[in-house]
Design a protein around this motif. Structure first.
Motif, short mmCIF file in Angstrom:
data_model
loop_
_atom_site.label_atom_id
_atom_site.label_comp_id
_atom_site.label_asym_id
_atom_site.label_seq_id
_atom_site.Cartn_x
_atom_site.Cartn_y
_atom_site.Cartn_z
N ALA A 173 0.87 -1.26 -0.11
CA ALA A 173 -0.21 -0.09 0.05
C ALA A 173 0.75 1.20 0.21
N ASP A 174 1.91 1.18 0.65
CA ASP A 174 2.80 2.46 0.91
C ASP A 174 3.50 2.55 -0.44
N ASP A 175 4.07 1.33 -1.43
CA ASP A 175 4.54 1.55 -2.43
C ASP A 175 3.38 2.13 -3.41
N ARG A 176 2.56 1.63 -3.34
CA ARG A 176 1.37 2.30 -4.38
C ARG A 176 0.93 3.62 -4.42
N GLU A 177 1.41 4.19 -2.93
CA GLU A 177 1.04 5.39 -2.66
C GLU A 177 2.33 6.31 -2.74
N ASN A 178 3.29 5.98 -3.20
CA ASN A 178 4.66 6.69 -3.15
C ASN A 178 4.25 7.95 -4.10
N TYR A 179 3.44 7.91 -4.89
CA TYR A 179 3.23 8.91 -5.95
C TYR A 179 2.87 10.23 -5.25
N ARG A 180 1.98 10.30 -3.90
CA ARG A 180 2.11 11.31 -2.92
C ARG A 180 3.15 11.95 -2.71
N LYS A 181 4.31 11.30 -2.43
CA LYS A 181 5.44 11.93 -2.35
C LYS A 181 6.11 12.73 -3.28
N ILE A 182 5.80 12.32 -4.53
CA ILE A 182 6.40 13.13 -5.72
C ILE A 182 5.50 14.37 -5.63
N VAL A 183 4.04 14.16 -5.71
CA VAL A 183 3.05 15.46 -5.85
C VAL A 183 3.20 16.33 -4.70
N ASP A 184 3.32 15.88 -3.34
CA ASP A 184 3.61 16.72 -2.33
C ASP A 184 4.98 17.53 -2.33
N ASP A 185 5.99 17.04 -2.79
CA ASP A 185 7.20 17.72 -2.93
C ASP A 185 7.13 18.64 -4.15
N TYR A 186 6.35 18.35 -5.28
CA TYR A 186 6.19 19.25 -6.42
C TYR A 186 5.32 20.17 -6.00
N ALA A 187 4.47 20.08 -5.23
CA ALA A 187 3.47 21.35 -5.23
C ALA A 187 4.20 22.19 -4.35
N VAL A 188 5.11 22.04 -3.45
CA VAL A 188 5.83 23.07 -2.75
C VAL A 188 6.33 24.17 -3.74
N PHE A 189 7.31 23.66 -4.59
CA PHE A 189 8.10 24.37 -5.56
C PHE A 189 7.20 25.06 -6.62
N THR A 190 6.31 24.43 -6.93
CA THR A 190 5.42 24.81 -8.20
C THR A 190 4.48 26.04 -7.65
N LYS A 239 1.89 31.90 -18.85
CA LYS A 239 1.09 31.09 -17.87
C LYS A 239 0.31 29.95 -18.29
N GLY A 240 0.08 29.84 -19.79
CA GLY A 240 -0.62 28.64 -20.18
C GLY A 240 0.70 27.74 -20.46
N PHE A 241 1.87 28.11 -20.72
CA PHE A 241 2.78 27.26 -20.84
C PHE A 241 3.15 26.42 -19.62
N TYR A 242 3.08 27.38 -18.38
CA TYR A 242 3.35 26.61 -17.04
C TYR A 242 2.21 25.74 -16.81
N TYR A 243 1.05 26.21 -16.98
CA TYR A 243 -0.02 25.28 -16.70
C TYR A 243 0.19 24.01 -17.32
N TYR A 244 0.37 23.75 -18.42
CA TYR A 244 0.80 22.49 -19.14
C TYR A 244 2.08 21.78 -18.78
N SER A 245 3.03 22.66 -18.32
CA SER A 245 4.14 21.93 -17.79
C SER A 245 3.75 21.09 -16.56
N ILE A 246 2.96 21.40 -15.83
CA ILE A 246 2.23 20.54 -14.84
C ILE A 246 1.80 19.45 -15.35
N ASN A 247 0.86 19.59 -16.50
CA ASN A 247 0.30 18.42 -17.07
C ASN A 247 1.54 17.59 -17.46
N TYR A 248 2.57 17.83 -17.99
CA TYR A 248 3.58 17.10 -18.50
C TYR A 248 4.15 16.29 -17.53
#
Length: 259
Positions: free
Chosen positions: A30-47, A175-184
């Motif tokens: 379960a922890d492994d399956r939810e490792n994606y949260r670590k990426i998103v949480d970290d990404y959210a801070v600087f983004t 702003k449009g470019f950076y929005y889609y960079s999140i999608n990227y």
């Protein structure tokens, strides 16, 4: 009976051990399956930090636009104040900015999800560069807003109007470019993973946006949209260079001795 009890007791203990191991294994999965949260949480801070800087720049541009639409003393003073305050804050933030360092733990998770670690770290460290660009733009706007003499401001008004339009349109494209960079970064994610990106990042954006945004499921599709914004920025840069060239030619003609 005693032997049976001991055997039963041993068997019960063994079952408990096996059950504990099974539960621990399930927990790890379960922890492994939810490792994606670590990426998103970290990404959210600087983004979201970068998005916040963009929102502050939006407000400065809005104040300048209001002044150009309604050339009054109040609108001028407000534009001066907002531009100066934003510039001061961004210079302070730039001085205090620290370099992003990718932890070994997160690096392993990024590798697990096929995310390029070097590219990710470069993106995380872009705030300083973005702040530098905002600061230079704000300094230029401040220069055109500073003159106390209305006659001098009127002399500079055409250039200010062009500069404001250029920066406003560039900001819209960026702003449009950076929005889609999140999608990227999260293209191909779906279900709970995609929902977590929306919850932690997309719903908290204050500035980054695209007209009629559509979340793309492949990086190829995202890159096509990002390239459209890059084309817009290139066209705007060409217009700026043309304007500078005309201004230099006008200045040259003014300096020629009259016959």
């Amino acid at each position: 009976m005693k032997k049976m009890m001991r055997k039963t007791g041993f068997g019960g203990a063994l079952l408990i051990i096996l059950a504990s191991a099974l539960l621990a294994g399930c927990g790890k999965e379960a922890d492994d399956r939810e490792n994606y949260r670590k990426i998103v949480d970290d990404y959210a801070v600087f983004t979201l930090e970068q998005d916040g800087d963009s929102a502050a720049y939006d407000r400065a541009l809005e104040a300048v636009g209001s002044y150009l639409e309604n050339d009054s003393g109040d609108s001028l003073e407000n534009a001066r104040k907002v531009v100066s305050d934003t510039l001061e804050q961004m210079e302070s933030d730039a001085d205090k900015a620290v370099s992003y360092e990718l932890s070994e733990e997160l690096a392993a998770v990024l590798a697990e999800y096929g995310v390029d670690q070097e590219e990710y770290a470069i993106n995380a460290n872009m705030r300083a560069a973005y702040l530098s660009d905002y600061i230079e733009s704000l300094k230029t706007l401040r220069y055109y807003l500073e003159p106390e003499s209305k006659a001098e401001r009127d002399l500079l008004r055409d250039d200010l109007e062009f500069l404001y339009g250029f920066q406003r349109d560039s900001q819209t494209s960026e702003k449009g470019f950076y929005y889609y960079s999140i999608n990227y970064w999260f293209a191909g994610w779906d279900g709970d993973q995609k929902a977590y990106v929306e919850e932690k990042v997309i719903k908290n954006l204050k500035s980054y946006e695209a007209e009629n945004p559509v979340w793309e499921d492949s990086r190829d599709a995202v890159e096509q949209k990002m390239n459209l914004y890059l084309d817009q920025m290139e066209e705007l840069q060409y217009r700026l260079e043309e304007h500078i060239g005309r201004s230099q030619e006008d200045l040259y003609q003014m300096e020629l001795p009259s016959e």
